[in-house]
Design a protein around this motif. Structure first.
Motif, PDB file in Angstrom:
ATOM      1  N   GLN A   1       0.800  -1.219   0.000  1.00 29.89           N
ATOM      2  CA  GLN A   1       0.000   0.000   0.000  1.00 29.89           C
ATOM      3  C   GLN A   1       0.836   1.274   0.000  1.00 29.89           C
ATOM      4  OE1 GLN A   1      -2.705  -0.444   3.359  1.00 29.89           O
ATOM      5  NE2 GLN A   1      -3.234  -2.528   2.712  1.00 29.89           N
ATOM      6  N   LEU A   2       2.146   1.146  -0.157  1.00 31.94           N
ATOM      7  CA  LEU A   2       3.021   2.311  -0.065  1.00 31.94           C
ATOM      8  C   LEU A   2       2.713   3.373  -1.112  1.00 31.94           C
ATOM      9  CD1 LEU A   2       6.535   0.781   0.756  1.00 31.94           C
ATOM     10  CD2 LEU A   2       5.056   2.139   2.254  1.00 31.94           C
ATOM     11  N   ASP A   3       2.323   2.955  -2.311  1.00 33.65           N
ATOM     12  CA  ASP A   3       2.005   3.910  -3.377  1.00 33.65           C
ATOM     13  C   ASP A   3       0.571   4.394  -3.324  1.00 33.65           C
ATOM     14  OD1 ASP A   3       4.594   3.727  -4.365  1.00 33.65           O
ATOM     15  OD2 ASP A   3       4.098   2.110  -5.758  1.00 33.65           O
ATOM     16  N   GLY A   4      -0.157   3.982  -2.296  1.00 36.82           N
ATOM     17  CA  GLY A   4      -1.546   4.384  -2.149  1.00 36.82           C
ATOM     18  C   GLY A   4      -2.483   3.480  -2.929  1.00 36.82           C
ATOM     19  N   LEU A   5      -3.738   3.490  -2.509  1.00 34.54           N
ATOM     20  CA  LEU A   5      -4.780   2.709  -3.179  1.00 34.54           C
ATOM     21  C   LEU A   5      -5.941   3.642  -3.511  1.00 34.54           C
ATOM     22  CD1 LEU A   5      -4.818  -0.534  -0.990  1.00 34.54           C
ATOM     23  CD2 LEU A   5      -3.795  -0.250  -3.262  1.00 34.54           C
ATOM     24  N   PRO A   6      -5.745   4.525  -4.486  1.00 38.33           N
ATOM     25  CA  PRO A   6      -6.827   5.455  -4.832  1.00 38.33           C
ATOM     26  C   PRO A   6      -8.017   4.714  -5.423  1.00 38.33           C
ATOM     27  CG  PRO A   6      -5.084   5.556  -6.472  1.00 38.33           C
ATOM     28  CD  PRO A   6      -4.569   4.704  -5.358  1.00 38.33           C
ATOM     29  N   GLN A   7      -9.198   5.138  -5.049  1.00 40.79           N
ATOM     30  CA  GLN A   7     -10.412   4.561  -5.619  1.00 40.79           C
ATOM     31  C   GLN A   7     -10.851   5.437  -6.783  1.00 40.79           C
ATOM     32  OE1 GLN A   7     -13.509   2.890  -3.008  1.00 40.79           O
ATOM     33  NE2 GLN A   7     -14.985   4.146  -4.113  1.00 40.79           N
ATOM     34  N   THR A   8     -10.891   4.873  -7.968  1.00 39.90           N
ATOM     35  CA  THR A   8     -11.248   5.620  -9.167  1.00 39.90           C
ATOM     36  C   THR A   8     -12.639   5.209  -9.637  1.00 39.90           C
ATOM     37  OG1 THR A   8     -10.400   4.037 -10.794  1.00 39.90           O
ATOM     38  CG2 THR A   8      -8.796   5.507  -9.765  1.00 39.90           C
ATOM     39  N   ASP A   9     -13.032   5.746 -10.795  1.00 40.85           N
ATOM     40  CA  ASP A   9     -14.323   5.338 -11.357  1.00 40.85           C
ATOM     41  C   ASP A   9     -14.202   4.095 -12.230  1.00 40.85           C
ATOM     42  OD1 ASP A   9     -12.939   6.405 -13.451  1.00 40.85           O
ATOM     43  OD2 ASP A   9     -14.460   7.898 -14.015  1.00 40.85           O
ATOM     44  N   ASP A  10     -13.030   3.450 -12.208  1.00 43.80           N
ATOM     45  CA  ASP A  10     -12.786   2.240 -12.999  1.00 43.80           C
ATOM     46  C   ASP A  10     -12.433   1.093 -12.051  1.00 43.80           C
ATOM     47  OD1 ASP A  10     -11.886   0.222 -14.679  1.00 43.80           O
ATOM     48  OD2 ASP A  10     -10.765   1.554 -16.000  1.00 43.80           O
ATOM     49  N   TRP A  11     -13.445   0.306 -11.695  1.00 42.03           N
ATOM     50  CA  TRP A  11     -13.215  -0.755 -10.715  1.00 42.03           C
ATOM     51  C   TRP A  11     -12.247  -1.807 -11.235  1.00 42.03           C
ATOM     52  CZ3 TRP A  11     -14.392  -5.800 -11.910  1.00 42.03           C
ATOM     53  CH2 TRP A  11     -15.284  -6.034 -12.964  1.00 42.03           C
ATOM     54  N   GLN A  12     -12.234  -2.033 -12.553  1.00 40.23           N
ATOM     55  CA  GLN A  12     -11.328  -3.024 -13.112  1.00 40.23           C
ATOM     56  C   GLN A  12      -9.876  -2.566 -12.977  1.00 40.23           C
ATOM     57  OE1 GLN A  12     -12.383  -4.697 -16.922  1.00 40.23           O
ATOM     58  NE2 GLN A  12     -14.570  -4.354 -16.615  1.00 40.23           N
ATOM     59  N   ALA A  13      -9.617  -1.299 -13.266  1.00 40.83           N
ATOM     60  CA  ALA A  13      -8.262  -0.763 -13.102  1.00 40.83           C
ATOM     61  C   ALA A  13      -7.834  -0.810 -11.639  1.00 40.83           C
ATOM     62  CB  ALA A  13      -8.195   0.668 -13.627  1.00 40.83           C
TER      63      ALA A  13
ATOM     64  N   LEU B   1      -1.922 -11.558 -17.142  1.00 41.76           N
ATOM     65  CA  LEU B   1      -2.971 -12.227 -17.912  1.00 41.76           C
ATOM     66  C   LEU B   1      -3.952 -12.929 -16.989  1.00 41.76           C
ATOM     67  CD1 LEU B   1      -4.285 -13.288 -20.496  1.00 41.76           C
ATOM     68  CD2 LEU B   1      -2.574 -15.141 -20.522  1.00 41.76           C
ATOM     69  N   ALA B   2      -3.440 -13.591 -15.965  1.00 44.40           N
ATOM     70  CA  ALA B   2      -4.323 -14.296 -15.034  1.00 44.40           C
ATOM     71  C   ALA B   2      -5.270 -13.322 -14.335  1.00 44.40           C
ATOM     72  CB  ALA B   2      -3.491 -15.061 -14.009  1.00 44.40           C
ATOM     73  N   VAL B   3      -4.756 -12.162 -13.935  1.00 48.13           N
ATOM     74  CA  VAL B   3      -5.607 -11.147 -13.307  1.00 48.13           C
ATOM     75  C   VAL B   3      -6.666 -10.662 -14.291  1.00 48.13           C
ATOM     76  CG1 VAL B   3      -5.643  -8.807 -12.328  1.00 48.13           C
ATOM     77  CG2 VAL B   3      -3.878 -10.428 -11.624  1.00 48.13           C
ATOM     78  N   ASP B   4      -6.264 -10.421 -15.528  1.00 49.17           N
ATOM     79  CA  ASP B   4      -7.234  -9.994 -16.547  1.00 49.17           C
ATOM     80  C   ASP B   4      -8.352 -11.020 -16.719  1.00 49.17           C
ATOM     81  OD1 ASP B   4      -6.020  -7.595 -17.082  1.00 49.17           O
ATOM     82  OD2 ASP B   4      -4.986  -8.274 -18.894  1.00 49.17           O
ATOM     83  N   LEU B   5      -7.991 -12.296 -16.747  1.00 47.58           N
ATOM     84  CA  LEU B   5      -9.004 -13.338 -16.902  1.00 47.58           C
ATOM     85  C   LEU B   5      -9.972 -13.355 -15.719  1.00 47.58           C
ATOM     86  CD1 LEU B   5      -6.775 -16.237 -18.317  1.00 47.58           C
ATOM     87  CD2 LEU B   5      -8.417 -14.830 -19.576  1.00 47.58           C
ATOM     88  N   MET B   6      -9.437 -13.156 -14.525  1.00 46.03           N
ATOM     89  CA  MET B   6     -10.299 -13.105 -13.347  1.00 46.03           C
ATOM     90  C   MET B   6     -11.252 -11.914 -13.415  1.00 46.03           C
ATOM     91  SD  MET B   6      -9.828 -15.615 -11.172  1.00 46.03           S
ATOM     92  CE  MET B   6     -10.371 -14.934  -9.608  1.00 46.03           C
ATOM     93  N   ILE B   7     -10.733 -10.770 -13.823  1.00 46.72           N
ATOM     94  CA  ILE B   7     -11.565  -9.569 -13.904  1.00 46.72           C
ATOM     95  C   ILE B   7     -12.637  -9.725 -14.976  1.00 46.72           C
ATOM     96  CG2 ILE B   7     -11.539  -7.119 -14.520  1.00 46.72           C
ATOM     97  CD1 ILE B   7      -8.814  -6.936 -13.106  1.00 46.72           C
ATOM     98  N   GLU B   8     -12.278 -10.323 -16.093  1.00 51.05           N
ATOM     99  CA  GLU B   8     -13.268 -10.578 -17.141  1.00 51.05           C
ATOM    100  C   GLU B   8     -14.388 -11.472 -16.619  1.00 51.05           C
ATOM    101  OE1 GLU B   8     -11.141 -12.171 -20.459  1.00 51.05           O
ATOM    102  OE2 GLU B   8      -9.934 -10.352 -20.714  1.00 51.05           O
ATOM    103  N   ALA B   9     -14.037 -12.453 -15.807  1.00 55.21           N
ATOM    104  CA  ALA B   9     -15.052 -13.343 -15.241  1.00 55.21           C
ATOM    105  C   ALA B   9     -15.968 -12.590 -14.282  1.00 55.21           C
ATOM    106  CB  ALA B   9     -14.377 -14.513 -14.523  1.00 55.21           C
ATOM    107  N   VAL B  10     -15.401 -11.706 -13.467  1.00 53.53           N
ATOM    108  CA  VAL B  10     -16.219 -10.899 -12.548  1.00 53.53           C
ATOM    109  C   VAL B  10     -17.157 -10.001 -13.344  1.00 53.53           C
ATOM    110  CG1 VAL B  10     -16.148  -9.084 -10.801  1.00 53.53           C
ATOM    111  CG2 VAL B  10     -14.521 -10.975 -10.675  1.00 53.53           C
ATOM    112  N   ALA B  11     -16.626  -9.351 -14.393  1.00 57.65           N
ATOM    113  CA  ALA B  11     -17.453  -8.457 -15.207  1.00 57.65           C
ATOM    114  C   ALA B  11     -18.594  -9.229 -15.871  1.00 57.65           C
ATOM    115  CB  ALA B  11     -16.587  -7.771 -16.257  1.00 57.65           C
ATOM    116  N   ALA B  12     -18.309 -10.422 -16.387  1.00 50.78           N
ATOM    117  CA  ALA B  12     -19.345 -11.231 -17.017  1.00 50.78           C
ATOM    118  C   ALA B  12     -20.406 -11.635 -16.004  1.00 50.78           C
ATOM    119  CB  ALA B  12     -18.719 -12.461 -17.664  1.00 50.78           C
ATOM    120  N   ARG B  13     -19.977 -11.949 -14.804  1.00 43.47           N
ATOM    121  CA  ARG B  13     -20.925 -12.353 -13.761  1.00 43.47           C
ATOM    122  C   ARG B  13     -21.821 -11.180 -13.379  1.00 43.47           C
ATOM    123  NH1 ARG B  13     -20.457 -17.015 -11.010  1.00 43.47           N
ATOM    124  NH2 ARG B  13     -21.699 -17.277  -9.111  1.00 43.47           N
ATOM    125  N   ALA B  14     -21.215  -9.990 -13.260  1.00 44.64           N
ATOM    126  CA  ALA B  14     -22.004  -8.804 -12.923  1.00 44.64           C
ATOM    127  C   ALA B  14     -23.021  -8.483 -14.020  1.00 44.64           C
ATOM    128  CB  ALA B  14     -21.079  -7.617 -12.681  1.00 44.64           C
TER     129      ALA B  14
END
Length: 236
Positions: free
Chosen positions: A81-93, A216-229
């Protein structure tokens, strides 16, 4: 005269003043010991030598090694968390950001990071990580029960993959190179009549330590979450 190794105790070494230890100093010393000598070297005696204190002084802050390991887990969480964890309007990013930060912190301390996937710190920085990932799942449009379930799977996946990469990084150099060489040599020699699919693609297998594997593995997980949503919003 024999050279004194870092952290080794000598009669001439200045001891810390009494009652000068604190939990943060002990955890930082534990990080140094494990980074330098491996997790097997982490004992209260080794920490005493590292800190110039009697080992019993450490028990005033940590009742046993297990409690110290939990503090180490949260120390790695803090580094992520040293570089911060800003919350943006892009949950995938945002999910990519926290995953990459955890992966970097694990690879910075591979010896202790191997323990992390199976341990719960139940401390402040872990709470911050959980809050951040759950917020991403809710912002994706998942109802709370699905957000909690997807948090669990995504977080455990990131920890497990980062821990696996840390375990590879922590191997002795010769052992690690042998592991990497297997994929460059042995798999390219597979007989196609017996392993047609593996043989056809062997030249394209990424190296085990290629950072694009994790991305790539993270991208695949995020794609699965987006599809589920999306499916939930459609009422399926």
């Amino acid at each position: 005269m024999a050279k004194t190794e870092p952290g080794a105790a000598t009669g001439a070494r200045t001891r810390r003043p009494r009652n000068s230890l604190n939990p943060d100093a002990i955890v930082e010393a534990a990080v140094r010991v494990t980074d330098r000598d491996g997790i097997g070297a982490l004992t209260f005696e080794a920490l005493g030598r590292e800190l110039g204190s009697h080992p019993t002084a450490i028990y005033r802050h940590f009742r046993d090694k297990d409690e110290l390991v939990r503090a180490l887990v949260d120390r790695i969480n803090a580094e992520a968390q040293l570089d911060g964890l800003p919350q943006t309007d892009d949950w995938q990013a945002d999910l990519r950001r926290i995953a990459a930060a955890i992966h970097r912190a694990f690879l910075a301390h591979p010896a202790v990071a191997q323990l992390l996937p199976a341990r719960t710190a139940a401390r402040e920085h872990e709470f911050v990580t959980v809050e951040y990932i759950v917020s991403c799942m809710r912002r994706a449009g998942l109802p709370d029960d699905e957000a909690a379930a997807c948090y669990r799977v995504f977080a455990d996946f990131v920890l497990a993959y980062a821990g696996m990469d840390a375990a590879l990084a922590a191997l002795a150099p010769s052992t690690r190179e042998a592991e990497l060489l297997t994929w460059d040599v042995d798999y390219r020699r597979l007989p196609p009549e017996r392993f047609p699919h593996a043989a056809a693609t062997a030249e394209h297998f990424p190296r085990l330590d290629d950072p694009r594997n994790f991305a790539l593995a993270v991208d695949l997980m995020i794609e699965a979450v987006a599809a589920r949503a999306t499916a939930r919003r459609a009422g399926r």
